[in-house]
Design an enzyme around this catalytic site. Structure first.
Site, PDB file in Angstrom:
ATOM      1  N   HIS A   1       6.726  -2.402  -1.642  1.00  0.00           N
ATOM      2  CA  HIS A   1       6.961  -2.465  -0.202  1.00  0.00           C
ATOM      3  C   HIS A   1       7.621  -3.769   0.206  1.00  0.00           C
ATOM      4  O   HIS A   1       7.664  -4.730  -0.548  1.00  0.00           O
ATOM      5  CB  HIS A   1       5.669  -2.233   0.583  1.00  0.00           C
ATOM      6  CG  HIS A   1       4.587  -3.238   0.353  1.00  0.00           C
ATOM      7  ND1 HIS A   1       4.662  -4.553   0.777  1.00  0.00           N
ATOM      8  CD2 HIS A   1       3.376  -3.105  -0.239  1.00  0.00           C
ATOM      9  CE1 HIS A   1       3.540  -5.181   0.456  1.00  0.00           C
ATOM     10  NE2 HIS A   1       2.745  -4.330  -0.170  1.00  0.00           N
TER      11      HIS A   1
ATOM     12  N   CYS B   1      -0.283  -4.136  -4.758  1.00  0.00           N
ATOM     13  CA  CYS B   1       1.076  -3.608  -4.597  1.00  0.00           C
ATOM     14  C   CYS B   1       2.108  -4.571  -5.180  1.00  0.00           C
ATOM     15  O   CYS B   1       1.778  -5.675  -5.593  1.00  0.00           O
ATOM     16  CB  CYS B   1       1.381  -3.392  -3.120  1.00  0.00           C
ATOM     17  SG  CYS B   1       0.364  -2.105  -2.365  1.00  0.00           S
TER      18      CYS B   1
END
Length: 171
Positions: free
Chosen positions: A126, A146
């Protein structure tokens, strides 16, 4: 493992895909100029978009706040290691745009449940969202597991990948 030691690790190739089986090949043909797989080298803090055996783009990344080792359970701050897929995308993510990684797989779930743990999930590549955080600097890992890149980089990664693409996350 220090970044210098990671440099010798080869990029996984189509031959490696064949050994794993057809379930890790792209689910649809890639368009000209698009990547046919993603490789992440955690120790280097780098994400590579690959076409064949050659990287076509390279990006600095930030990882989970406890980046060493494979993700074992929800909340451990680790980024998983292994072979997964980019299986869906979100263009309205709180982190600008996000590509979902298919963690946990059956092996990850089995390992976690055997230890009485929840394996966690919602592992993404992301952007930064509304805040600007550093990427790629040792000691600057800030996600919950992430892989974070700049908003500009996620735009490019978004355009050069497709759902179903294999992703290899290496130590």
């Amino acid at each position: 493992m220090p970044a210098a030691a990671m440099a010798y690790l080869p990029f996984p190739t189509a031959a490696a895909d064949a050994l794993v089986g057809s379930d890790m090949r792209p689910t649809a043909p890639t368009r000209a100029g698009q990547a046919d797989r993603v490789v992440v080298k955690k120790a280097e803090r780098r994400l590579y978009l690959m076409r064949g055996s050659e990287p076509i783009r390279t990006y600095e990344i930030a990882l989970g706040f406890q980046p060493i080792g494979h993700k074992a359970r929800q909340g451990d701050g680790k980024t998983p290691e292994g072979r997964y897929r980019l299986d869906w995308r979100n263009d309205r993510s709180q982190f600008y745009k996000a590509l979902h990684i298919s963690y946990p797989n059956a092996q990850d779930r089995h390992r976690a449940h055997r230890q009485g743990q929840d394996p966690g999930g919602l592992i993404l590549i992301h952007g930064q969202g509304r805040t600007s955080r550093p990427t790629g600097e040792q000691g600057r890992d800030w996600t919950h597991g992430c892989i974070a890149v700049s908003n500009q980089d996620i735009d490019e990664i978004w355009s050069l990948t497709m759902d179903g693409l294999p992703i290899d996350i290496l130590p």
